[in-house]
Design a protein around this motif. Sequence first.
Motif, PDB file in Angstrom:
ATOM      1  N   TRP A  19       0.617  -1.443   0.197  1.00 49.94           N
ATOM      2  CA  TRP A  19      -0.321  -0.311  -0.035  1.00 49.94           C
ATOM      3  C   TRP A  19       0.744   1.146   0.071  1.00 49.94           C
ATOM      4  CZ3 TRP A  19      -5.545  -0.022  -0.863  1.00 49.94           C
ATOM      5  CH2 TRP A  19      -5.731  -1.497  -0.600  1.00 49.94           C
ATOM      6  N   VAL A  20      -0.016   1.950  -0.638  1.00 51.18           N
ATOM      7  CA  VAL A  20       1.184   3.810  -1.025  1.00 51.18           C
ATOM      8  C   VAL A  20       0.108   4.564  -1.267  1.00 51.18           C
ATOM      9  CG1 VAL A  20       2.735   4.499  -2.608  1.00 51.18           C
ATOM     10  CG2 VAL A  20       3.076   2.413  -2.631  1.00 51.18           C
ATOM     11  N   SER A  21       0.819   5.274  -0.641  1.00 49.83           N
ATOM     12  CA  SER A  21      -0.488   7.373  -0.656  1.00 49.83           C
ATOM     13  C   SER A  21      -0.205   7.478  -1.636  1.00 49.83           C
ATOM     14  CB  SER A  21       0.822   7.838   0.040  1.00 49.83           C
ATOM     15  OG  SER A  21       0.194   8.927   0.160  1.00 49.83           O
ATOM     16  N   LYS A  22      -1.786   7.780  -1.917  1.00 52.34           N
ATOM     17  CA  LYS A  22      -1.820   8.716  -3.111  1.00 52.34           C
ATOM     18  C   LYS A  22      -1.554  10.003  -3.576  1.00 52.34           C
ATOM     19  CE  LYS A  22      -7.127   6.838  -2.932  1.00 52.34           C
ATOM     20  NZ  LYS A  22      -8.282   7.458  -3.156  1.00 52.34           N
ATOM     21  N   SER A  23      -0.659  10.732  -2.634  1.00 50.68           N
ATOM     22  CA  SER A  23       0.209  11.525  -3.304  1.00 50.68           C
ATOM     23  C   SER A  23       1.623  11.438  -3.770  1.00 50.68           C
ATOM     24  CB  SER A  23       0.620  12.694  -1.264  1.00 50.68           C
ATOM     25  OG  SER A  23       1.341  11.380  -0.261  1.00 50.68           O
ATOM     26  N   GLU A  24       1.227   9.904  -3.159  1.00 52.99           N
ATOM     27  CA  GLU A  24       3.074   9.474  -4.037  1.00 52.99           C
ATOM     28  C   GLU A  24       2.827   8.929  -5.683  1.00 52.99           C
ATOM     29  OE1 GLU A  24       5.493   6.905  -1.637  1.00 52.99           O
ATOM     30  OE2 GLU A  24       4.476   7.719   0.118  1.00 52.99           O
ATOM     31  N   VAL A  25       2.028   8.869  -5.802  1.00 53.96           N
ATOM     32  CA  VAL A  25       1.547   8.040  -6.961  1.00 53.96           C
ATOM     33  C   VAL A  25       0.256   9.030  -7.851  1.00 53.96           C
ATOM     34  CG1 VAL A  25       0.115   6.174  -7.905  1.00 53.96           C
ATOM     35  CG2 VAL A  25       0.910   5.634  -5.677  1.00 53.96           C
ATOM     36  N   MET A  26       1.464   8.742  -9.639  1.00 50.21           N
ATOM     37  CA  MET A  26       0.474   9.885 -10.614  1.00 50.21           C
ATOM     38  C   MET A  26      -0.279   8.479 -11.766  1.00 50.21           C
ATOM     39  SD  MET A  26       1.843  11.769 -14.240  1.00 50.21           S
ATOM     40  CE  MET A  26       3.305  10.916 -14.169  1.00 50.21           C
ATOM     41  N   LEU A  27      -1.388   8.535 -10.783  1.00 53.64           N
ATOM     42  CA  LEU A  27      -2.474   7.811 -11.460  1.00 53.64           C
ATOM     43  C   LEU A  27      -2.409   7.756 -12.902  1.00 53.64           C
ATOM     44  CD1 LEU A  27      -4.155   5.121 -11.290  1.00 53.64           C
ATOM     45  CD2 LEU A  27      -6.438   7.471 -11.001  1.00 53.64           C
ATOM     46  N   ILE A  28      -2.693   6.479 -13.997  1.00 53.41           N
ATOM     47  CA  ILE A  28      -2.788   6.858 -15.414  1.00 53.41           C
ATOM     48  C   ILE A  28      -3.854   5.724 -15.528  1.00 53.41           C
ATOM     49  CG2 ILE A  28      -1.787   6.442 -17.427  1.00 53.41           C
ATOM     50  CD1 ILE A  28       1.359   6.780 -16.345  1.00 53.41           C
ATOM     51  N   GLU A  29      -4.441   6.034 -16.888  1.00 59.33           N
ATOM     52  CA  GLU A  29      -5.650   5.109 -17.088  1.00 59.33           C
ATOM     53  C   GLU A  29      -5.743   4.689 -18.507  1.00 59.33           C
ATOM     54  OE1 GLU A  29      -9.594   6.492 -14.329  1.00 59.33           O
ATOM     55  OE2 GLU A  29      -9.414   6.953 -16.893  1.00 59.33           O
ATOM     56  N   GLU A  30      -5.433   3.435 -18.591  1.00 62.84           N
ATOM     57  CA  GLU A  30      -5.027   3.349 -20.105  1.00 62.84           C
ATOM     58  C   GLU A  30      -6.953   3.119 -20.447  1.00 62.84           C
ATOM     59  OE1 GLU A  30      -3.464  -1.235 -21.562  1.00 62.84           O
ATOM     60  OE2 GLU A  30      -1.807   0.568 -20.944  1.00 62.84           O
ATOM     61  N   ILE A  31      -6.801   3.139 -21.154  1.00 63.98           N
ATOM     62  CA  ILE A  31      -8.263   3.183 -21.879  1.00 63.98           C
ATOM     63  C   ILE A  31      -8.721   3.231 -23.476  1.00 63.98           C
ATOM     64  CG2 ILE A  31     -10.503   4.676 -23.001  1.00 63.98           C
ATOM     65  CD1 ILE A  31      -9.298   6.790 -20.562  1.00 63.98           C
ATOM     66  N   THR A  32      -9.378   1.683 -23.416  1.00 66.19           N
ATOM     67  CA  THR A  32      -8.757   1.153 -25.331  1.00 66.19           C
ATOM     68  C   THR A  32     -10.136   1.304 -25.459  1.00 66.19           C
ATOM     69  OG1 THR A  32      -7.657  -0.727 -24.229  1.00 66.19           O
ATOM     70  CG2 THR A  32      -8.382  -0.927 -26.372  1.00 66.19           C
ATOM     71  N   PRO A  33     -11.096   1.956 -26.466  1.00 68.56           N
ATOM     72  CA  PRO A  33     -12.014   1.676 -27.418  1.00 68.56           C
ATOM     73  C   PRO A  33     -12.835   0.655 -27.211  1.00 68.56           C
ATOM     74  CG  PRO A  33     -10.741   3.054 -28.311  1.00 68.56           C
ATOM     75  CD  PRO A  33     -10.118   2.886 -27.005  1.00 68.56           C
ATOM     76  N   ILE A  34     -14.124   0.115 -26.855  1.00 70.69           N
ATOM     77  CA  ILE A  34     -15.027  -1.236 -26.888  1.00 70.69           C
ATOM     78  C   ILE A  34     -16.354  -0.974 -28.432  1.00 70.69           C
ATOM     79  CG2 ILE A  34     -15.604  -3.014 -26.757  1.00 70.69           C
ATOM     80  CD1 ILE A  34     -13.830  -2.602 -23.595  1.00 70.69           C
ATOM     81  N   ASN A  35     -16.672  -1.762 -29.075  1.00 74.42           N
ATOM     82  CA  ASN A  35     -17.646  -1.567 -29.874  1.00 74.42           C
ATOM     83  C   ASN A  35     -19.032  -2.344 -28.616  1.00 74.42           C
ATOM     84  OD1 ASN A  35     -19.685  -1.998 -31.104  1.00 74.42           O
ATOM     85  ND2 ASN A  35     -18.743  -2.388 -33.678  1.00 74.42           N
ATOM     86  N   SER A  36     -19.914  -2.164 -28.760  1.00 71.28           N
ATOM     87  CA  SER A  36     -20.649  -2.049 -27.490  1.00 71.28           C
ATOM     88  C   SER A  36     -21.131  -3.589 -28.423  1.00 71.28           C
ATOM     89  CB  SER A  36     -21.962  -0.980 -27.325  1.00 71.28           C
ATOM     90  OG  SER A  36     -22.702  -0.429 -28.452  1.00 71.28           O
ATOM     91  N   GLU A  37     -21.326  -3.538 -29.482  1.00 75.99           N
ATOM     92  CA  GLU A  37     -22.145  -4.549 -30.038  1.00 75.99           C
ATOM     93  C   GLU A  37     -21.074  -5.877 -29.896  1.00 75.99           C
ATOM     94  OE1 GLU A  37     -24.937  -4.680 -31.305  1.00 75.99           O
ATOM     95  OE2 GLU A  37     -25.070  -2.895 -30.747  1.00 75.99           O
ATOM     96  N   ASP A  38     -19.839  -5.885 -29.331  1.00 73.19           N
ATOM     97  CA  ASP A  38     -18.826  -6.931 -29.392  1.00 73.19           C
ATOM     98  C   ASP A  38     -18.721  -7.549 -28.005  1.00 73.19           C
ATOM     99  OD1 ASP A  38     -18.004  -6.594 -31.812  1.00 73.19           O
ATOM    100  OD2 ASP A  38     -16.284  -6.003 -31.511  1.00 73.19           O
ATOM    101  N   LEU A  39     -19.602  -6.597 -27.212  1.00 72.38           N
ATOM    102  CA  LEU A  39     -19.567  -7.476 -25.564  1.00 72.38           C
ATOM    103  C   LEU A  39     -20.902  -8.960 -25.899  1.00 72.38           C
ATOM    104  CD1 LEU A  39     -20.278  -3.759 -23.789  1.00 72.38           C
ATOM    105  CD2 LEU A  39     -18.488  -4.973 -24.436  1.00 72.38           C
TER     106      LEU A  39
END
Length: 130
Positions: free
Chosen positions: A110-130
């Motif tokens: 566990w690490v303090s949030k203040s020490e972490v730069m948060l990165i979100e890897e976002i991949t688009p998905i076609n809803s019809e493929d769900l």
Amino acid sequence: MLRKGLYGIYGGVEFSITFDMDNNLKIMTENKEKIDATFEDTYQNGVYTKIVKPNEIVDCVSIIPFGIIKEEKVQILQEKENEYQVATGSLLVGSKLNLPRIDRDSWLGWVSKSEVMLIEEITPINSEDL
């Protein structure tokens, strides 16, 4: 709040996306302000769900959170109020960040949030493929 998994827009509002045991596509939230009478709290645990069709959801994405700590990339597994649980499979990174070793190739802590730069890897998905 840490976003992890599948998300999409339904009725102009972002929801988490999941599937039930019958492979029904469901949207879910814990935020009562986002729902109407068509949602249900099946297990009385404060998680509201609704079965929807893939064509009712737009802007679907898969989100994988990562963090940068002291210029090192780590996985983010969970969050508490002021901390992230982070993990790595690298001896060098685990040692540099002083993370506890939990098995041969895993360091987790566990690490303090203040020490972490948060990165979100976002991949688009076609809803019809769900």
